[in-house]
Design a protein around this motif. Structure first.
Motif: not given
Lengths: 124, 372
Positions: B80-90, B243-260
């Protein structure tokens, strides 16, 4: 007379009482200090006991009492304005005043020259 | 104190010239602060701060099938991202935990992935082991410098050095431009929540780039800022840190990153995350403000009516709010309502109020400028 501990506290001795704080070297290592919690009036401490906690933007550090005695004054100003310790560690940033109970404790502390050398050796 | 084996960024000499306090950050010799973290965090919200983030990893993914490959490993929709744009992802693992969070720059010829320094080798291995025939994964980290110019005055500085073509960029867009005959990539983005730009350059031109940005061409004082201020600013902005809000044992949903998480595409561990989504995550990332004064730090337990309901993930003194703030993972039922909790600090309980983040209104650009 000012004496220094290896854990970077100073004690300004005046008769049988001493004002206690952390050294300028200690505050420069800690960085911006944002929180101070000390023992309260009437507490008695032994040399080396925890006298309180200083928190900087980097970490929490315990303050160890350089002398044994009873806490007879607490610097309220550093609790509301912890940056006083950064600005004036050896003067306005004093933490507590104690009534010395064991003058022999002084033998375990360093004078200014000894402390200066100690800091230089630690920095390497 | 400073181990000779620490890796140095191309700006190391600049840090020494500016009297930085250097620390070991994951094997890198980096400035924790210059004049002081609190002052630097204030300056960035009011003026312009300059951060060295060259320790971050830059990984190029290219070739036929590169898009499908990245899409299969990440939950956000890069198509969904066009050339010249950046996106936050996991980058997610097989169980839906987070291998790393990243910024993907979509270029015509490839995908430029910016990852955390501590995770760079892990991500690289993960990608190289899984890449299909025809996809190349190239690590450019060792010769890439990254400067982040952050704060409301950043646009003026960028305009004075690179002109309107770059200073008119919208938020989360980038352009490549020449600097001393070397290509550099500049994006309007950052990790502070303020308006700002991130500049990726080759090591050879890095010190000239630092000089150009700090030359005071436009009456804006550009202040070097360290990792201490960077951490304060990202907490104020409510941004997660690996290492604080994200790691291999925390799901992104728990980290409140639902929008990603985009469930309308396929990606690794999608079924697991969908399951969590349907059942609702056990815990949620929330913000809190201390009512009683004390410094909250990672790992401190959070209580409600004497029962443990969560744990602090990050905390700091916010010099811009003059309050102690933090983020925490709290049991779902308690995170739904704002409320007062107790945080245990050195055996004593301190009251804090659960709140939303960001903790202050952010100056970052949100609007897409018309006609650009």
């Amino acid at each position: 007379m000012i004496k220094y501990s290896k854990s970077h506290e100073w004690a300004k001795i005046d008769g049988d009482t001493a004002e206690i704080g952390i050294t300028d070297y200690a505050q420069s290592q800690l960085g911006d200090i944002v929180f101070v919690e000390t023992s309260v009036l009437g507490d008695t401490v032994n040399q080396g006991d925890t006298l309180g906690t200083i928190e900087s933007t980097k970490a929490a550090s315990e303050i160890f009492s350089p002398l044994s005695g009873e806490v007879i004054a607490v610097n309220d100003q550093v609790e509301t304005s912890p940056q006083l310790i950064n600005e004036s560690a050896m003067d306005k940033g004093w933490l507590v005043k104690i009534k010395i109970s064991n003058p022999n404790d002084l033998d375990n502390l360093m004078d200014q020259d000894q402390y200066k050398k100690f800091v230089e050796s630690e920095a390497h | 104190m400073i181990n000779m084996e620490l890796k140095k960024t191309p700006f190391y000499q600049k840090h020494l010239e500016n009297k930085a306090k250097i620390v070991n950050f994951g094997g890198w010799a980096l400035p924790v602060e210059y004049q002081g973290s609190l002052a630097e965090a204030r300056i960035t919200r009011g003026g312009c701060g300059l951060f060295d983030a060259s320790h971050m990893g830059e990984i190029v993914v290219k070739g036929e099938g590169a898009l499908d490959f990245l899409q299969s490993l990440t939950p956000n929709d890069i198509s969904a991202v066009s050339f010249g744009h950046q996106q936050y992802n996991l980058f997610l693992n097989e169980t839906g935990g987070v291998i790393d969070d990243l910024m993907v720059y979509v270029r015509k010829e490839d995908f430029y992935c910016v990852v955390n320094a501590v995770n760079k080798d892990k991500v690289l291995n993960w990608l190289v082991r899984r890449k299909p025939e025809g996809v190349d994964v190239i690590d450019e980290s060792s010769f890439t410098g990254l400067l982040c110019l952050q704060g409301p005055q950043s646009e003026k500085v960028i305009d004075s050095v690179f002109g309107e073509r770059i200073s008119s960029l919208s938020y989360m867009r980038f352009k490549e431009t020449d600097f001393l005959n070397q290509k550099i990539l500049i994006s309007r983005s950052g990790y502070t929540g303020e308006d700002g730009f991130e500049l990726y350059c080759q090591s050879e031109v890095s010190s000239k780039l630092w000089d150009a940005l700090t030359a005071n061409n436009c009456d804006v004082l550009v202040t070097p800022c360290g990792l201490g201020a960077r951490d304060i600013l990202r907490i104020e902005a409510g941004y997660p840190l690996y290492g604080h809000e994200l790691d291999e044992h925390i799901s992104p949903l728990e980290a409140s990153l639902d929008w990603v998480i985009k469930f309308n595409k396929d990606f690794i561990a999608k079924d697991i995350l969908f399951d969590i989504k349907m059942k609702t995550a056990n815990q949620k990332r929330v913000g809190f403000v201390m009512i009683d004064k004390s410094v909250p730090r990672q790992g401190y337990l959070i209580y409600c009516h004497g029962k443990v309901v969560g744990k602090v993930s990050s905390g700091t003194f916010s010099p811009n709010l003059s309050k102690f703030i933090g983020m925490a993972f709290i049991d779902r039922e308690f995170s739904l309502v704002s409320g007062v909790v107790d945080i245990e600090i050195r055996g004593k309980f301190y009251k804090a109020e659960v709140t939303k983040y960001p903790f202050l209104s952010l100056g970052r650009k949100k609007t897409i400028k018309s006609g650009k």
